[in-house]
Each structure stands twice: as structure tokens, then as C-alpha cells.
Scaffold this motif. Structure first.
Motif, PDB file in Angstrom:
ATOM      1  N   ALA A   1       0.840  -1.201   0.000  1.00 38.51           N
ATOM      2  CA  ALA A   1       0.000   0.000   0.000  1.00 38.51           C
ATOM      3  C   ALA A   1       0.873   1.248   0.000  1.00 38.51           C
ATOM      4  CB  ALA A   1      -0.922   0.017   1.218  1.00 38.51           C
ATOM      5  N   VAL A   2       0.291   2.358  -0.427  1.00 38.13           N
ATOM      6  CA  VAL A   2       0.941   3.662  -0.345  1.00 38.13           C
ATOM      7  C   VAL A   2      -0.028   4.579   0.384  1.00 38.13           C
ATOM      8  CG1 VAL A   2       1.910   5.605  -1.617  1.00 38.13           C
ATOM      9  CG2 VAL A   2       2.174   3.278  -2.511  1.00 38.13           C
ATOM     10  N   THR A   3       0.410   5.133   1.508  1.00 35.54           N
ATOM     11  CA  THR A   3      -0.476   5.947   2.340  1.00 35.54           C
ATOM     12  C   THR A   3       0.228   7.202   2.835  1.00 35.54           C
ATOM     13  OG1 THR A   3       0.188   4.763   4.355  1.00 35.54           O
ATOM     14  CG2 THR A   3      -1.701   3.903   3.157  1.00 35.54           C
ATOM     15  N   ALA A   4      -0.585   8.173   3.236  1.00 35.72           N
ATOM     16  CA  ALA A   4      -0.034   9.340   3.916  1.00 35.72           C
ATOM     17  C   ALA A   4       0.533   8.846   5.243  1.00 35.72           C
ATOM     18  CB  ALA A   4      -1.120  10.379   4.144  1.00 35.72           C
ATOM     19  N   SER A   5       1.629   9.446   5.710  1.00 37.31           N
ATOM     20  CA  SER A   5       2.301   8.956   6.904  1.00 37.31           C
ATOM     21  C   SER A   5       2.441  10.055   7.960  1.00 37.31           C
ATOM     22  CB  SER A   5       3.682   8.401   6.519  1.00 37.31           C
ATOM     23  OG  SER A   5       4.327   7.799   7.621  1.00 37.31           O
ATOM     24  N   THR A   6       3.102   9.713   9.044  1.00 33.76           N
ATOM     25  CA  THR A   6       3.347  10.667  10.132  1.00 33.76           C
ATOM     26  C   THR A   6       4.818  10.580  10.539  1.00 33.76           C
ATOM     27  OG1 THR A   6       2.865   9.063  11.883  1.00 33.76           O
ATOM     28  CG2 THR A   6       1.001  10.320  10.994  1.00 33.76           C
ATOM     29  N   ALA A   7       5.260  11.551  11.281  1.00 38.41           N
ATOM     30  CA  ALA A   7       6.652  11.571  11.727  1.00 38.41           C
ATOM     31  C   ALA A   7       6.947  10.395  12.663  1.00 38.41           C
ATOM     32  CB  ALA A   7       6.949  12.891  12.434  1.00 38.41           C
ATOM     33  N   ALA A   8       5.934   9.946  13.384  1.00 33.97           N
ATOM     34  CA  ALA A   8       6.134   8.863  14.348  1.00 33.97           C
ATOM     35  C   ALA A   8       6.188   7.494  13.686  1.00 33.97           C
ATOM     36  CB  ALA A   8       5.016   8.886  15.392  1.00 33.97           C
ATOM     37  N   GLU A   9       5.643   7.383  12.486  1.00 34.94           N
ATOM     38  CA  GLU A   9       5.599   6.086  11.812  1.00 34.94           C
ATOM     39  C   GLU A   9       6.993   5.695  11.325  1.00 34.94           C
ATOM     40  OE1 GLU A   9       2.418   3.826   8.896  1.00 34.94           O
ATOM     41  OE2 GLU A   9       2.762   5.972   8.609  1.00 34.94           O
ATOM     42  N   LYS A  10       7.404   4.472  11.663  1.00 35.92           N
ATOM     43  CA  LYS A  10       8.753   4.015  11.326  1.00 35.92           C
ATOM     44  C   LYS A  10       8.804   3.379   9.945  1.00 35.92           C
ATOM     45  CE  LYS A  10      10.170   3.231  16.133  1.00 35.92           C
ATOM     46  NZ  LYS A  10      10.682   2.238  17.108  1.00 35.92           N
ATOM     47  N   ALA A  11       9.981   3.433   9.316  1.00 35.70           N
ATOM     48  CA  ALA A  11      10.185   2.818   8.009  1.00 35.70           C
ATOM     49  C   ALA A  11      11.614   2.306   7.931  1.00 35.70           C
ATOM     50  CB  ALA A  11       9.922   3.830   6.903  1.00 35.70           C
ATOM     51  N   ASP A  12      11.839   1.341   7.051  1.00 41.18           N
ATOM     52  CA  ASP A  12      13.185   0.798   6.885  1.00 41.18           C
ATOM     53  C   ASP A  12      14.119   1.811   6.223  1.00 41.18           C
ATOM     54  OD1 ASP A  12      12.386  -1.739   7.884  1.00 41.18           O
ATOM     55  OD2 ASP A  12      11.524  -2.226   5.931  1.00 41.18           O
ATOM     56  N   LEU A  13      13.555   2.662   5.391  1.00 39.58           N
ATOM     57  CA  LEU A  13      14.334   3.695   4.695  1.00 39.58           C
ATOM     58  C   LEU A  13      13.523   4.978   4.639  1.00 39.58           C
ATOM     59  CD1 LEU A  13      16.805   4.511   2.846  1.00 39.58           C
ATOM     60  CD2 LEU A  13      15.372   3.813   0.917  1.00 39.58           C
ATOM     61  N   THR A  14      14.154   6.101   4.956  1.00 42.81           N
ATOM     62  CA  THR A  14      13.488   7.394   4.864  1.00 42.81           C
ATOM     63  C   THR A  14      14.243   8.263   3.867  1.00 42.81           C
ATOM     64  OG1 THR A  14      12.675   7.316   7.140  1.00 42.81           O
ATOM     65  CG2 THR A  14      12.770   9.477   6.096  1.00 42.81           C
ATOM     66  N   ILE A  15      13.507   8.830   2.919  1.00 39.87           N
ATOM     67  CA  ILE A  15      14.090   9.698   1.898  1.00 39.87           C
ATOM     68  C   ILE A  15      13.510  11.093   2.050  1.00 39.87           C
ATOM     69  CG2 ILE A  15      14.296  10.119  -0.584  1.00 39.87           C
ATOM     70  CD1 ILE A  15      14.071   7.089  -1.008  1.00 39.87           C
ATOM     71  N   THR A  16      14.377  12.083   2.191  1.00 39.47           N
ATOM     72  CA  THR A  16      13.951  13.476   2.327  1.00 39.47           C
ATOM     73  C   THR A  16      14.308  14.226   1.053  1.00 39.47           C
ATOM     74  OG1 THR A  16      14.323  13.403   4.717  1.00 39.47           O
ATOM     75  CG2 THR A  16      14.139  15.582   3.702  1.00 39.47           C
ATOM     76  N   ILE A  17      13.318  14.931   0.506  1.00 38.78           N
ATOM     77  CA  ILE A  17      13.505  15.618  -0.774  1.00 38.78           C
ATOM     78  C   ILE A  17      12.461  16.714  -0.909  1.00 38.78           C
ATOM     79  CG2 ILE A  17      11.991  13.995  -1.987  1.00 38.78           C
ATOM     80  CD1 ILE A  17      13.850  14.209  -4.420  1.00 38.78           C
ATOM     81  N   SER A  18      12.749  17.758  -1.672  1.00 46.23           N
ATOM     82  CA  SER A  18      11.759  18.810  -1.905  1.00 46.23           C
ATOM     83  C   SER A  18      10.737  18.304  -2.918  1.00 46.23           C
ATOM     84  CB  SER A  18      12.421  20.081  -2.443  1.00 46.23           C
ATOM     85  OG  SER A  18      12.859  19.889  -3.785  1.00 46.23           O
ATOM     86  N   GLU A  19       9.551  18.906  -2.936  1.00 45.42           N
ATOM     87  CA  GLU A  19       8.524  18.454  -3.882  1.00 45.42           C
ATOM     88  C   GLU A  19       8.966  18.681  -5.329  1.00 45.42           C
ATOM     89  OE1 GLU A  19       3.709  18.512  -4.503  1.00 45.42           O
ATOM     90  OE2 GLU A  19       4.634  20.277  -3.611  1.00 45.42           O
ATOM     91  N   ALA A  20       9.588  19.816  -5.601  1.00 45.75           N
ATOM     92  CA  ALA A  20      10.031  20.115  -6.962  1.00 45.75           C
ATOM     93  C   ALA A  20      11.050  19.087  -7.452  1.00 45.75           C
ATOM     94  CB  ALA A  20      10.627  21.517  -7.029  1.00 45.75           C
ATOM     95  N   ASP A  21      12.003  18.745  -6.584  1.00 47.67           N
ATOM     96  CA  ASP A  21      13.013  17.755  -6.969  1.00 47.67           C
ATOM     97  C   ASP A  21      12.399  16.359  -7.079  1.00 47.67           C
ATOM     98  OD1 ASP A  21      15.107  19.548  -7.143  1.00 47.67           O
ATOM     99  OD2 ASP A  21      15.676  19.328  -5.036  1.00 47.67           O
ATOM    100  N   PHE A  22      11.418  16.071  -6.232  1.00 50.53           N
ATOM    101  CA  PHE A  22      10.747  14.778  -6.298  1.00 50.53           C
ATOM    102  C   PHE A  22      10.021  14.607  -7.632  1.00 50.53           C
ATOM    103  CE2 PHE A  22       6.822  12.263  -5.513  1.00 50.53           C
ATOM    104  CZ  PHE A  22       7.432  11.032  -5.259  1.00 50.53           C
TER     105      PHE A  22
END
Length: 252
Positions: free
Chosen positions: A50-71
Motif C-alpha cells: 500500500a501507499v499511504t499518507a504517513s506521520t513523523a512517528a511512523e517508522k520505516a526501513d528507509l526514509t528519503i527526504t527531498i523537496s517536492e520540486a526535486d521529487f
């Protein structure tokens, strides 16, 4: 695709379409922190994906941070991921091996879009589309933008919507769209795919958007067989609550 919300909604549909095969390829969870567009979680560790909206507290195996324009540039292949990483435009934390598997997700999305495009240009579709407006969106479904807006509404107004609706709704949007809206548990959620629900709605893409936009009366659509519902009919009367919450951001 011009917004992160649209990308992740389409990606969610692609994940549902790809099924367990994609889960086996990726076997992990990837969170995107898209600056200006929120947090999104791609869950491909256990079926169904699934692909869902997430929260800061939700854990993941990998986190990718990027600006919307670059994404958006990355998705549209206008930005090289390695070059972006070297320039600091992409920041990653966690299981780096999963970053190499992102191509499986993007490839599945391309396959899904190709299917939608083929369906929309089939002889049957072409005959009904003659003299009509151009295709609504790259995904082939106008409803994609509406569900992106509903997802944002759940993210920001979840508890209020849960208190008003108190139920789960499965939307089957033809051709090929499926979304499960949970406004019964916790702060609510919207995911792509199919699950057992208190109410199931089957409707064509154009008709669903027209109903949400107030251009087609839901009762008339039901009487004419354009809108088919099964389950708790009382929940159908609460759909306007959802549409109103999403309306400020919906692009119909």
C-alpha cells in the motif's frame, strides 16, 4: 504528474495492481519526507502492499527526504538520483539497499500508467470518447486527483471526519481504480486497493467525479444504475462530509 500527492496516489494504484510480486521484490517500507507535500509511506514488506499518507512517528526501513520540486523532477526522469544525492538534494536514512529497489516501484507505476492509457484508447473507449474532451490525466482517471484531496483531508481532519462518518467505505472506480477509506478507526486513513468495508461503492470514473462536484445527483445516479452500493446505506448519506472536507484541495 505535477504534484507529490498525485504521484503517490497513482503509485498506490500501481502497487495494488502489481500485487504480491512487487512486495516480494522490495520487501521493505520506504518513507518519503517531501518538503511542502507531507510524509508518505510505501509499504511493501507484507502483502498487500500500500501507499499511504504517513506521520513523523511512523517508522520505516528507509526514509528519503527531498523537496517536492526535486521529487517531481526525479519521477519525471528530469533529475538523476545519483547526481541529486551528491548535491545534497536527496537525503537518505536507513537501509540503503532499499534505495536500489525503488526502480521496481517506479517501473510498476509506469506499467500501470501504460495499462490505463491502453484502456482509455481501446476501440470501445475511443468510440465513446469521440468529440469529447481530452483524456483527464496521465493516470487515466479523473478520480485520482479527488482521492489525493480526500487523503489530504483525512491527514489534516482525520479525527473530525471519523467522529462524523464512523464507517469504512470501499470505492471501486472503473476502469481500474480502488480505494479503501477508513473513517471508523483511529484518526482515519485512505489506502489504495480493496478491503472488506461497511459500504462498497461501484461507479464509473466520470460519474464519481460528477457526483463529488455536485454536477450529478447521487440519488438519480443510483436510480439510473450509474451508482451501485452495497452495505450500510446510511454511510452513503455521509459522503458529502468527505467531499466537503476535500473540496478546497480537489482539482476536478
Amino acid at each position: 504528474m505535477s504534484t507529490a500527492a498525485e504521484v503517490f496516489t497513482i503509485m498506490g494504484a500501481a502497487v495494488a495492481d502489481a500485487g504480491d510480486a512487487l512486495v516480494k521484490k522490495v520487501n521493505g517500507t520506504i518513507k518519503f519526507d517531501v518538503k511542502g507535500a507531507g510524509l508518505w509511506l510505501i509499504s511493501l514488506k507484507a502483502a498487500p502492499g500500500a501507499v499511504t499518507a504517513s506521520t513523523a512517528a511512523e517508522k520505516a526501513d528507509l526514509t528519503i527526504t527531498i523537496s517536492e520540486a526535486d521529487f517531481i523532477d526525479l519521477i519525471n526522469e528530469k533529475l538523476n538520483p545519483q547526481a541529486a544525492f551528491m548535491k545534497g538534494k536527496i537525503k537518505v536514512k536507513g537501509n540503503m539497499g532499499l534505495a536500489m529497489k525503488l526502480s521496481a516501484v517506479t517501473n510498476a507505476t509506469k506499467v500501470y500508467l501504460a495499462k490505463q492509457k491502453k484502456a482509455s484508447t481501446s476501440p470501445a473507449a475511443a468510440s465513446t470518447a469521440a468529440a469529447a474532451a481530452p483524456a483527464p490525466a496521465a493516470s487515466g482517471l479523473k478520480s485520482t486527483a479527488l482521492f489525493a484531496a480526500i487523503g489530504e483531508a483525512v491527514k489534516t481532519q482525520g479525527p473530525q471526519l471519523v467522529s462524523k462518518v464512523k464507517g469504512t467505505i470501499q470505492f471501486n472506480i472503473s476502469p481500474g481504480g480502488a480505494w479503501f477509506l477508513d473513517l471508523k478507526n483511529g484518526s482515519g486513513s485512505l489506502v489504495t486497493g480493496s478491503k472488506p468495508a461497511d459500504l462498497t461503492i461501484n461507479v464509473a470514473d466520470e460519474d464519481f467525479v460528477a457526483i463529488a462536484d455536485g454536477k450529478l445527483n447521487a440519488q438519480q445516479a443510483f436510480m439510473k444504475g450509474k451508482l451501485k452500493v452495497k452495505g450500510n446505506m446510511g454511510l452513503a448519506m455521509k459522503l458529502n462530509v468527505v467531499f466537503e472536507a476535500a473540496k478546497p484541495k480537489a482539482k476536478l
